[in-house]
Design an enzyme around this catalytic site. Structure first.
Site, PDB file in Angstrom:
ATOM      1  CG  ASP A   1       5.906   3.639   0.691  1.00 55.07           C
ATOM      2  OD1 ASP A   1       6.245   4.314   1.697  1.00 55.07           O
ATOM      3  OD2 ASP A   1       4.724   3.490   0.345  1.00 55.07           O
TER       4      ASP A   1
ATOM      5  CE  LYS B   1       2.289   4.849   8.418  1.00 58.19           C
ATOM      6  NZ  LYS B   1       0.877   5.035   8.690  1.00 58.19           N
TER       7      LYS B   1
ATOM      8  CE1 TYR C   1      -3.709   2.484   0.771  1.00 58.14           C
ATOM      9  CE2 TYR C   1      -2.347   3.232   2.592  1.00 58.14           C
ATOM     10  CZ  TYR C   1      -3.441   3.399   1.763  1.00 58.14           C
ATOM     11  OH  TYR C   1      -4.263   4.491   1.939  1.00 58.14           O
TER      12      TYR C   1
HETATM   13  N1  HOZ Z   1      -2.972   3.745   6.325  1.00 58.72           N
HETATM   14  C1  HOZ Z   1      -3.108   3.272   7.658  1.00 58.72           C
HETATM   15  C2  HOZ Z   1      -3.012   1.807   7.734  1.00 58.72           C
HETATM   16  N2  HOZ Z   1      -1.858   1.233   7.185  1.00 58.72           N
HETATM   17  C3  HOZ Z   1      -4.409   3.685   8.275  1.00 58.72           C
HETATM   18  C4  HOZ Z   1      -4.315   5.027   8.860  1.00 58.72           C
HETATM   19  C5  HOZ Z   1      -5.508   5.410   9.718  1.00 58.72           C
HETATM   20  O1  HOZ Z   1      -6.573   4.874   9.574  1.00 58.72           O
HETATM   21  O2  HOZ Z   1      -5.340   6.275  10.549  1.00 58.72           O
END
Ligand code: HOZ
Length: 428
Positions: A239, A267, A144
Site C-alpha cells: 500500500d 495522494k 491503515y
Molecule cells: N487518512 C488521512 C490520515 N492518514 C486523513 C485524511 C483527512 O482527514 O483528510
C-alpha cells in the site's frame, strides 16, 4: 492567535456535518481543540479564515509534495476544465498517466485508476481474492488502508487516534477473514500463515508505515514478506498510497528494492485532486472487469481534471535533482526538531524516510503498533497546540506522518526548528 472565525464556522459545520468535518482526524478532537478552517494555500503555507498563516507539514495528508498551488498544476487544471470536468468515457489522459505510473513503479505492469486510496486498497483486495480463490487477508496492526469494512481492523490513523480498534458497523462475519500480524515481526506473520495454510489471498502492508506515525521497515522485513508470499502463493500488496512517489519516484519498492505483486497508490498521483490507483502483474490485473470477471467501477474514475493534475505533478517530480533537494530539506527539519527536543531535555524518538517524518513522544524505540501506542499523546497534544500558535501546522495526531514539500524554504525550516525548541521547553 485569534481563531474566532474558525470557531464560528466549526459551530455551524457541526449542525450539518457529523462532528463538523468530512474526515475524522481533521476535527482536532484528540488534541482537545477546535480545528482551524482553511481559506487558501500557497507553496509551503496554508492560511486560515482568521488571517493566520502556517508553515504546513500536513500537505493535504501527503499529496502536496510540490507545494500548494504549483503554477504548472494550476495552469494545466484550468485548461483541462475548459474542455469539460467529467465525461464518464475514456480519454487519452488516462493512458498517459497509466504509462507514467507503469514506467515509475517496478511492480506495475497494468493499472486501474479510481478516486481514492480507500477504493484502491478495497479493489486490490477483491482482485487478490478473485485471483487466488482464497478468502483470508493478512494486514498489520497500526497499518491503515482506508475504511473498507475488511480493513478497519486494528487500523492506524484516525481509528488509532480515536482508540477504535474495530469500528461498529463492521459485521463480525466480514472482519473474520482479516488476520492481523505485528508490523516488523516476520515471526507473527509466519505463525498466522502456518495456521491458515492455503487460505490467505494477500498480505497487505504499508512498506513505510505512515498511519501510526512514521515507522520504517526493519532490515529484512519486506524481504521476508516477499519470500513468504512467493513460497505460499500469497499476493503481496504494497500500500503505497502515502509512500508512492514520496520516498522515491518509484516509491518504497524502488527505495528498498523489493517488488510486490500489486501496489496501491493515491495522494501524489492526483496532484491534490481525488485519485487512487491499483496495479500490478499483468496476469493478476487481467482478471479485472471487463477483461476478467472481478468487478470494479467508478463514475469519476480517471477523471480528466484529476489525470491532468497527476500528470503535471509527476512531470515536476521528474525534474533532475527534485528528490535530492527534498531529502536535504527533510533531513534538516527532521534532525533540527530532534536536536531541539534533546536540547530542551525532552524525550522523543525521531523517525524519517525521505520527506516523511515523525517525532514520537516516547523514551523507547518505535517499530510497531505496541511501541507507537505507548507514546504520551497528552504531551503531544500540548506540543501540537503550542506549535500551531507559533505558526506551524502539524497533523493533529501523534499517529500521523509529517510531510515536507519542495517549497519549504530555509527560512520555513529555521522557523520550524526555532518553534520546536520553544515548544519542547514549554512542555518539558
Ligand atoms: N487518512 C488521512 C490520515 N492518514 C486523513 C485524511 C483527512 O482527514 O483528510
Amino acid at each position: 492567535m485569534n481563531h474566532n472565525r474558525s470557531t464560528i464556522l466549526f459551530r455551524q459545520a457541526k449542525a450539518t456535518i457529523p462532528g463538523g468535518v468530512n474526515s475524522p482526524v481533521r476535527a482536532f478532537k484528540s488534541v482537545g481543540a477546535d480545528p482551524v478552517f482553511i481559506k487558501k494555500a500557497s507553496g509551503s503555507h496554508i492560511f486560515d479564515v482568521d488571517g493566520n498563516s502556517y508553515v504546513d507539514y500536513v500537505g493535504s495528508w501527503g499529496p502536496m509534495i510540490a507545494g500548494h498551488c504549483h503554477p504548472q498544476v494550476v495552469e494545466a487544471v484550468k485548461l483541462a476544465m475548459d474542455n469539460g470536468a467529467s465525461f464518464g468515457a475514456p480519454t487519452e489522459l488516462e493512458t498517459t498517466l497509466a504509462n507514467m505510473v507503469i514506467d515509475a513503479v517496478p511492480s506495475i505492469e497494468m493499472v486501474r485508476m479510481v478516486s481514492s486510496g480507500t477504493e484502491a486498497t478495497m479493489s486490490a483486495i477483491r482482485l487478490a481474492r478473485g485471483y487466488t480463490g482464497r478468502d483470508n487477508i493478512l494486514k498489520f496492526s497500526g497499518c491503515y488502508h482506508g475504511h473498507a469494512d475488511a480493513l478497519l481492523v486494528k487500523a492506524g490513523s484516525g481509528a488509532a487516534t480515536f482508540g477504535v480498534p474495530d469500528s461498529p458497523g463492521v459485521p463480525a462475519d466480514f472482519a473474520k477473514h482479516t488476520l492481523t500480524a505485528e508490523y516488523n515481526s516476520l515471526e507473527s506473520v509466519k505463525a498466522l500463515v502456518a495456521d491458515n495454510r492455503d487460505s490467505i489471498a494477500c498480505i497487505i502492508v504499508e512498506p513505510v508505515a505512515g498511519n501510526m506515525g512514521t515507522v520504517p521497515p526493519r532490515e529484512g522485513f519486506l524481504e521476508g514478506l516477499r519470500e513468504i508470499c512467493t513460497n505460499e502463493g500469497i499476493v503481496l500488496i504494497f500500500d503505497e498510497v502515502m509512500s508512492g512517489f514520496r520516498v522515491a519516484y518509484g516509491g518504497a519498492q524502488e527505495l528498498y528494492g523489493i517488488t510486490p505483486d500489486m501496489t496501491t497508490l493515491g495522494k501524489i498521483i492526483g496532484g491534490g485532486l481525488p485519485v487512487g490507483a491499483f496495479g500490478g502483474k499483468r496476469e493478476i490485473m487481467e482478471k479485472l472487469s471487463p477483461a476478467g470477471g472481478v468487478y470494479q467501477a467508478g463514475t469519476l474514475s480517471g477523471n480528466p481534471l484529476a489525470m491532468t493534475a497527476g500528470i503535471t505533478t509527476l512531470n515536476i517530480l521528474k525534474q533532475p535533482g527534485f528528490y535530492e533537494a527534498l531529502e536535504e530539506k527533510s533531513c534538516q527539519v527532521g534532525e533540527g526538531i530532534a536536536k531541539a527536543a534533546k536540547a530542551a531535555g525532552y524525550p522523543i524518538y525521531s523517525t524519517r524516510v525521505g520527506s516523511m517524518f515523525c517525532a514520537f513522544f516516547t523514551k523507547g524505540k518505535v517499530f510497531d503498533w505496541p511501541t507507537a501506542s505507548a507514546c504520551d499523546t497528552k504531551a503531544f497534544a500540548k506540543y501540537f497546540l503550542a506549535m500551531l500558535e507559533e505558526g506551524v501546522y502539524l497533523a493533529p495526531s501523534q499517529f500521523e506522518t509529517a510531510f515536507v514539500s519542495s517549497m519549504h524554504s530555509d527560512t520555513d525550516i529555521e522557523n520550524t526548528i526555532a518553534a520546536a525548541a520553544k515548544c519542547y521547553k514549554l512542555i518539558a
